[in-house]
Design an enzyme around this catalytic site. Structure first.
Site, mmCIF file in Angstrom:
data_model
loop_
_atom_site.group_PDB
_atom_site.id
_atom_site.type_symbol
_atom_site.label_atom_id
_atom_site.label_comp_id
_atom_site.label_asym_id
_atom_site.label_seq_id
_atom_site.Cartn_x
_atom_site.Cartn_y
_atom_site.Cartn_z
ATOM 1 N N GLU A 53 -44.833 43.104 -13.476
ATOM 2 C CA GLU A 53 -44.639 44.095 -12.411
ATOM 3 C C GLU A 53 -43.193 44.131 -11.931
ATOM 4 O OE1 GLU A 53 -46.421 46.478 -11.321
ATOM 5 O OE2 GLU A 53 -48.505 45.970 -11.706
ATOM 6 N N ASP A 71 -43.672 51.768 -5.456
ATOM 7 C CA ASP A 71 -44.188 50.407 -5.558
ATOM 8 C C ASP A 71 -43.093 49.461 -5.078
ATOM 9 O OD1 ASP A 71 -46.488 51.439 -6.779
ATOM 10 O OD2 ASP A 71 -45.627 51.234 -8.783
#
Length: 147
Positions: A53, A71
């Site tokens: 991520e 994000d």
């Protein structure tokens, strides 16, 4: 004067970059914050997730044009559903946290939000986990970490 300008630029770049954890340092931190085995998710899976991520970077961001959301942080927590960045349309703020708090070097708030997400949706809420960690041997992520 020139030295002060250079020093200022160096400080600015450190502030923008944030903290990039070493793998074992992050493993110890996540364990201390109670993620090892939380909701049945192993520490190795959390490390795999954060590697893919954010590359263990607390300041990582990724804009999603389709949802007009971003994000944030080491877990790449989305502003549409989980945090408030003050600019995402129709945001839910499920973790009741500012997105900027998810990018702090102290990752306690990010971990608390990740716990909330995994409690509600499971680890499959993270696309990177589904793509890179599910059905893979993730033991190498904690190998040699002296936990």
């Amino acid at each position: 004067m020139k030295a002060l300008i250079i020093l200022g630029l160096l400080c600015l770049s450190v502030a923008v970059q944030g903290k990039v954890f070493e793998r074992c340092e992050l493993a110890r931190t996540l364990k201390e914050l109670g993620l090892d085995g939380y909701k049945g998710v192993s520490l190795a899976n959390w490390l795999c997730l954060t590697k893919w991520e954010s590359s263990y970077n607390t300041k990582a961001t990724n804009y999603n044009p389709g949802s007009e959301s971003t994000d944030y942080g080491i877990f790449q927590i989305n502003s549409k559903w989980w945090c408030n960045d003050g600019k995402t349309p129709n945001a839910v703020d499920g973790c009741h946290v500012s997105c900027s708090e998810l990018m702090e070097n102290n990752i306690a708030k990010a971990v608390a939000c990740a716990k909330h997400i995994v409690s509600e949706q499971g680890i499959t809420a993270w696309v990177a986990w589904k793509s890179h960690c599910r059905d893979h041997d993730v033991s190498s992520y904690v190998e040699g970490c002296s936990l």
